[in-house]
Design a protein around this motif. Structure first.
Motif, PDB file in Angstrom:
ATOM      1  N   ASN A 198      -8.252   3.795   0.368  1.00  9.24           N
ATOM      2  CA  ASN A 198      -9.029   3.344   1.365  1.00  9.24           C
ATOM      3  C   ASN A 198      -9.023   4.409   2.848  1.00  9.24           C
ATOM      4  OD1 ASN A 198     -10.436   1.731   3.347  1.00  9.24           O
ATOM      5  ND2 ASN A 198      -9.488  -0.103   2.559  1.00  9.24           N
ATOM      6  N   THR A 199      -9.879   4.581   3.363  1.00  6.79           N
ATOM      7  CA  THR A 199      -9.839   5.605   4.496  1.00  6.79           C
ATOM      8  C   THR A 199     -10.822   4.963   5.533  1.00  6.79           C
ATOM      9  OG1 THR A 199      -9.717   7.677   3.122  1.00  6.79           O
ATOM     10  CG2 THR A 199     -10.163   7.748   5.554  1.00  6.79           C
ATOM     11  N   THR A 200     -10.306   4.897   6.688  1.00  3.28           N
ATOM     12  CA  THR A 200     -11.177   4.281   7.705  1.00  3.28           C
ATOM     13  C   THR A 200     -11.163   4.912   9.305  1.00  3.28           C
ATOM     14  OG1 THR A 200     -11.626   2.053   8.843  1.00  3.28           O
ATOM     15  CG2 THR A 200      -9.410   2.722   8.716  1.00  3.28           C
ATOM     16  N   LYS A 201     -12.285   5.020   9.735  1.00  4.18           N
ATOM     17  CA  LYS A 201     -12.132   5.822  11.029  1.00  4.18           C
ATOM     18  C   LYS A 201     -11.507   4.813  12.184  1.00  4.18           C
ATOM     19  CE  LYS A 201     -15.241   8.758  13.880  1.00  4.18           C
ATOM     20  NZ  LYS A 201     -16.682   9.101  13.994  1.00  4.18           N
ATOM     21  N   ILE A 202     -10.642   5.401  12.942  1.00  5.22           N
ATOM     22  CA  ILE A 202     -10.150   4.730  14.059  1.00  5.22           C
ATOM     23  C   ILE A 202     -10.557   5.100  15.651  1.00  5.22           C
ATOM     24  CG2 ILE A 202      -8.313   3.957  12.696  1.00  5.22           C
ATOM     25  CD1 ILE A 202      -6.447   5.822  14.395  1.00  5.22           C
ATOM     26  N   ASP A 203     -10.976   6.388  15.608  1.00  4.85           N
ATOM     27  CA  ASP A 203     -11.603   6.651  16.830  1.00  4.85           C
ATOM     28  C   ASP A 203     -12.493   8.362  16.332  1.00  4.85           C
ATOM     29  OD1 ASP A 203     -11.746   7.261  19.458  1.00  4.85           O
ATOM     30  OD2 ASP A 203      -9.882   7.815  19.914  1.00  4.85           O
ATOM     31  N   LYS A 204     -12.958   8.824  17.550  1.00  6.18           N
ATOM     32  CA  LYS A 204     -13.643  10.070  17.273  1.00  6.18           C
ATOM     33  C   LYS A 204     -12.803  10.999  16.731  1.00  6.18           C
ATOM     34  CE  LYS A 204     -16.231  13.439  19.527  1.00  6.18           C
ATOM     35  NZ  LYS A 204     -16.635  13.988  21.234  1.00  6.18           N
ATOM     36  N   ASN A 205     -13.063  11.681  15.645  1.00  5.95           N
ATOM     37  CA  ASN A 205     -12.467  12.643  14.770  1.00  5.95           C
ATOM     38  C   ASN A 205     -11.203  12.216  14.432  1.00  5.95           C
ATOM     39  OD1 ASN A 205     -14.519  14.308  15.982  1.00  5.95           O
ATOM     40  ND2 ASN A 205     -13.269  14.900  17.432  1.00  5.95           N
ATOM     41  N   LYS A 206     -10.585  11.064  14.343  1.00  2.00           N
ATOM     42  CA  LYS A 206      -9.427  10.453  13.748  1.00  2.00           C
ATOM     43  C   LYS A 206      -9.565   9.168  12.619  1.00  2.00           C
ATOM     44  CE  LYS A 206      -7.058  11.276  18.036  1.00  2.00           C
ATOM     45  NZ  LYS A 206      -6.271  10.701  19.095  1.00  2.00           N
ATOM     46  N   TYR A 207      -8.857   9.532  11.494  1.00  2.00           N
ATOM     47  CA  TYR A 207      -9.026   8.787  10.526  1.00  2.00           C
ATOM     48  C   TYR A 207      -7.393   8.201   9.991  1.00  2.00           C
ATOM     49  CZ  TYR A 207     -13.698  10.414  10.029  1.00  2.00           C
ATOM     50  OH  TYR A 207     -14.984  10.870  10.540  1.00  2.00           O
ATOM     51  N   VAL A 208      -7.519   7.117   9.426  1.00  2.00           N
ATOM     52  CA  VAL A 208      -6.106   6.725   8.467  1.00  2.00           C
ATOM     53  C   VAL A 208      -6.497   6.322   7.390  1.00  2.00           C
ATOM     54  CG1 VAL A 208      -4.904   6.189  10.841  1.00  2.00           C
ATOM     55  CG2 VAL A 208      -6.270   4.433   9.521  1.00  2.00           C
ATOM     56  N   GLY A 209      -5.577   6.467   6.366  1.00  2.00           N
ATOM     57  CA  GLY A 209      -5.643   5.904   5.114  1.00  2.00           C
ATOM     58  C   GLY A 209      -4.628   5.494   4.172  1.00  2.00           C
ATOM     59  N   ILE A 210      -4.807   4.660   3.094  1.00  2.00           N
ATOM     60  CA  ILE A 210      -3.715   4.453   2.382  1.00  2.00           C
ATOM     61  C   ILE A 210      -4.084   4.480   0.923  1.00  2.00           C
ATOM     62  CG2 ILE A 210      -4.535   1.930   2.126  1.00  2.00           C
ATOM     63  CD1 ILE A 210      -1.539   1.254   2.260  1.00  2.00           C
ATOM     64  N   LEU A 211      -3.274   5.100  -0.167  1.00  2.00           N
ATOM     65  CA  LEU A 211      -3.617   5.423  -1.287  1.00  2.00           C
ATOM     66  C   LEU A 211      -2.488   4.793  -2.275  1.00  2.00           C
ATOM     67  CD1 LEU A 211      -4.927   8.725  -2.851  1.00  2.00           C
ATOM     68  CD2 LEU A 211      -2.739   8.068  -3.460  1.00  2.00           C
ATOM     69  N   THR A 212      -3.026   4.199  -3.376  1.00  2.00           N
ATOM     70  CA  THR A 212      -1.787   4.019  -4.482  1.00  2.00           C
ATOM     71  C   THR A 212      -2.280   4.883  -5.753  1.00  2.00           C
ATOM     72  OG1 THR A 212      -3.552   2.335  -5.433  1.00  2.00           O
ATOM     73  CG2 THR A 212      -1.745   1.625  -3.632  1.00  2.00           C
ATOM     74  N   ALA A 213      -1.138   5.287  -6.438  1.00  2.00           N
ATOM     75  CA  ALA A 213      -1.110   5.741  -7.797  1.00  2.00           C
ATOM     76  C   ALA A 213      -0.389   5.304  -8.678  1.00  2.00           C
ATOM     77  CB  ALA A 213      -0.710   7.174  -7.373  1.00  2.00           C
ATOM     78  N   SER A 214      -0.781   4.506  -9.684  1.00  2.00           N
ATOM     79  CA  SER A 214       0.100   3.774 -10.577  1.00  2.00           C
ATOM     80  C   SER A 214       0.305   4.052 -11.890  1.00  2.00           C
ATOM     81  CB  SER A 214      -0.522   2.339 -10.500  1.00  2.00           C
ATOM     82  OG  SER A 214       0.287   1.148 -10.965  1.00  2.00           O
ATOM     83  N   ASN A 215       1.200   4.020 -12.488  1.00  2.00           N
ATOM     84  CA  ASN A 215       1.436   4.191 -13.982  1.00  2.00           C
ATOM     85  C   ASN A 215       1.253   3.352 -14.786  1.00  2.00           C
ATOM     86  OD1 ASN A 215       2.211   5.699 -16.452  1.00  2.00           O
ATOM     87  ND2 ASN A 215       4.625   5.385 -15.949  1.00  2.00           N
ATOM     88  N   LEU A 216       0.275   3.450 -15.517  1.00  2.00           N
ATOM     89  CA  LEU A 216      -0.262   2.270 -16.542  1.00  2.00           C
ATOM     90  C   LEU A 216       0.424   2.332 -17.854  1.00  2.00           C
ATOM     91  CD1 LEU A 216      -4.052   2.464 -15.766  1.00  2.00           C
ATOM     92  CD2 LEU A 216      -2.107   0.730 -14.835  1.00  2.00           C
ATOM     93  N   GLU A 217       1.361   3.267 -18.112  1.00  2.00           N
ATOM     94  CA  GLU A 217       1.958   3.290 -19.139  1.00  2.00           C
ATOM     95  C   GLU A 217       3.190   2.453 -19.118  1.00  2.00           C
ATOM     96  OE1 GLU A 217       1.668   7.602 -21.310  1.00  2.00           O
ATOM     97  OE2 GLU A 217       2.331   7.734 -19.161  1.00  2.00           O
ATOM     98  N   ASN A 218       4.035   2.018 -20.563  1.00  2.00           N
ATOM     99  CA  ASN A 218       5.097   1.198 -20.420  1.00  2.00           C
ATOM    100  C   ASN A 218       6.409   1.987 -20.156  1.00  2.00           C
ATOM    101  OD1 ASN A 218       6.452  -1.256 -20.563  1.00  2.00           O
ATOM    102  ND2 ASN A 218       6.504  -1.281 -22.739  1.00  2.00           N
ATOM    103  N   LYS A 219       6.228   2.668 -18.960  1.00  2.00           N
ATOM    104  CA  LYS A 219       7.842   3.423 -18.576  1.00  2.00           C
ATOM    105  C   LYS A 219       7.914   3.257 -17.369  1.00  2.00           C
ATOM    106  CE  LYS A 219       5.862   7.921 -18.905  1.00  2.00           C
ATOM    107  NZ  LYS A 219       5.996   9.450 -19.582  1.00  2.00           N
ATOM    108  N   LYS A 220       9.067   3.513 -16.677  1.00  2.00           N
ATOM    109  CA  LYS A 220       9.584   3.472 -15.559  1.00  2.00           C
ATOM    110  C   LYS A 220      10.253   4.911 -15.139  1.00  2.00           C
ATOM    111  CE  LYS A 220      12.135   0.926 -11.988  1.00  2.00           C
ATOM    112  NZ  LYS A 220      12.772  -0.373 -12.011  1.00  2.00           N
ATOM    113  N   LEU A 221       9.964   5.318 -14.043  1.00  2.00           N
ATOM    114  CA  LEU A 221      10.548   6.802 -13.801  1.00  2.00           C
ATOM    115  C   LEU A 221      11.538   6.185 -12.454  1.00  2.00           C
ATOM    116  CD1 LEU A 221       7.500   9.059 -13.306  1.00  2.00           C
ATOM    117  CD2 LEU A 221       9.084   8.693 -15.255  1.00  2.00           C
TER     118      LEU A 221
END
Length: 387
Positions: free
Chosen positions: A182-205
């Motif tokens: 999710n990326t959103t504009k907060i001001d002229k020429n400026k953006y902030v964002g958040i991202l998730t990457a999730s392992n869908l296999e049954n193992k943990k690192l």
């Protein structure tokens, strides 16, 4: 429950109590954003997202709004350097104004906290910046729980990016991944964002070795693509978490939901689940989507945000993960209610194209007997803790 704007009407305000103070462009942007959206909120109607057919599914886009506060509610204002809470406030405001958003979250936010409320406290500062084609891309913070990595970032660009779409990072040892951004504009020429990457296999690192090579940024509003070369490489140690495997399942009307694993961290819990769909449902409906409503034995209702999933076209057999708010430490049970949505493909919610040597070819809509939308609820599943 009153929304934040109705609460303002109950406040007795003395103008002499206010002090003038400097505010940043970040704060100004948030105020502008909420005022604009609050004006349009009453007239806004939900529209279905266009779905592009693909072998794998990555979902989780949501329409959000941002909640503001007056001095009496100053404790709820997110600190300026906390991008996690910036998006938390957006989600919190939306949940207070609607019981269901486009990402499929169910339930109304009842607490002053949110999904990402404590993420900053447990995250690692990355502060890595790459510049290419006049665009500065900076990873600010990151956190990893053994299966899901969550990153915040900023973008500085003189070119309009809209709700910028970017590729997902790769994590060594993870072959089946879902994710959202999710990326959103907060001001002229400026953006902030958040991202998730999730392992869908049954193992943990224990460690996430992350490679994030971004070669383009797409503006989905006007379909423009900006080429570039933003490359990041770093590692994250997994924070402490408790995992509880589950073999609970519930089924009805040809749809079965299996709860596979629950990962409880100091700041949230993540539910990993899958869905199985019968041949009869496949032959009748174009798309099947399952979302979870979760509460505990203390009466708490937990807000959640999907991390995407992977599976067959149409979401028939698919694996998903979803992050929920911090678990109440006194809770001993989670009550999970699966909500099933069956829908058809039509010109409003589906477009599919095939790239050929002669150009782009549109694929006609499939013909199935199921029309419109059908929704139903499966029997509750109960997960016991502290046994």
């Amino acid at each position: 429950m009153k929304d934040i704007y109705e609460l303002f009407n109950d406040i007795s305000i003395d103008a002499d109590e206010f002090e003038k103070m400097e505010v940043s462009e970040f704060e100004k942007a948030k105020l502008k954003k909420v005022l604009k959206k609050s004006i349009n909120r009453k007239n806004k109607t939900n529209s279905l997202l266009k779905t592009v057919a693909a072998a794998t599914i990555v979902v989780g886009l949501s329409v959000t709004t941002f909640g503001i506060t007056f001095p009496a509610y100053a404790k709820n204002i997110p600190v300026i350097d906390d991008i996690f809470r910036f998006f938390d406030q957006e989600e919190l405001s939306l949940n207070n104004s609607s019981k269901e958003n486009l990402s499929g979250s169910i339930g109304t936010q009842e607490k002053e906290t949110g999904i990402f409320y404590d993420y900053k406290k447990f995250s690692s500062e990355i502060n890595m910046m790459q510049e290419s084609n006049g665009i500065k891309f900076t990873i600010i913070d990151a956190i990893f729980d053994g299966k899901t990595a969550t990153l915040t970032y900023t973008i500085e660009s003189e070119q309009e990016l809209g709700n910028a779409s970017i590729s997902s990072p790769k994590i060594e040892g993870m072959n089946a991944m879902g994710g959202t951004s999710n990326t959103t504009k907060i001001d002229k020429n400026k953006y902030v964002g958040i991202l998730t990457a999730s392992n869908l296999e049954n193992k943990k690192l224990d460690v996430a070795n992350i490679e994030w090579n971004i070669d383009s940024i797409q503006n989905p509003d006007n379909q423009t693509v900006i080429k570039g070369d933003w490359k990041f490489s770093f590692s994250l140690n997994a924070i402490d978490s408790q995992n509880q495997l589950s073999d609970s399942s519930s089924q009805k009307n040809g749809v079965k939901v299996n709860i596979e694993n629950i990962s409880v961290t100091p700041m949230s819990f993540i539910m990993y689940y899958n869905q199985e769909v019968s041949e009869e449902v496949r032959n009748t409906w174009d798309r099947v989507f399952v979302d979870l409503e979760i509460k505990d034995d203390l009466g708490n209702i937990y807000s959640g945000q999907g991390n995407g999933g992977i599976g067959e076209e149409g979401g028939y057999n698919a694996s998903w993960s979803k992050t929920f708010e911090k678990l109440d430490e006194k809770a001993t049970k989670l009550i999970i209610t699966p909500h099933v949505s069956l829908s058809d493909y039509n010109s409003e919610n589906f477009s599919s194209v095939q790239i050929t040597n002669s150009g782009v070819k549109e694929i006609p809509l499939p013909e199935k007997t199921g029309k419109g939308k059908k929704e139903f609820v499966l029997e509750d599943l109960v997960i016991n803790f502290n046994e």
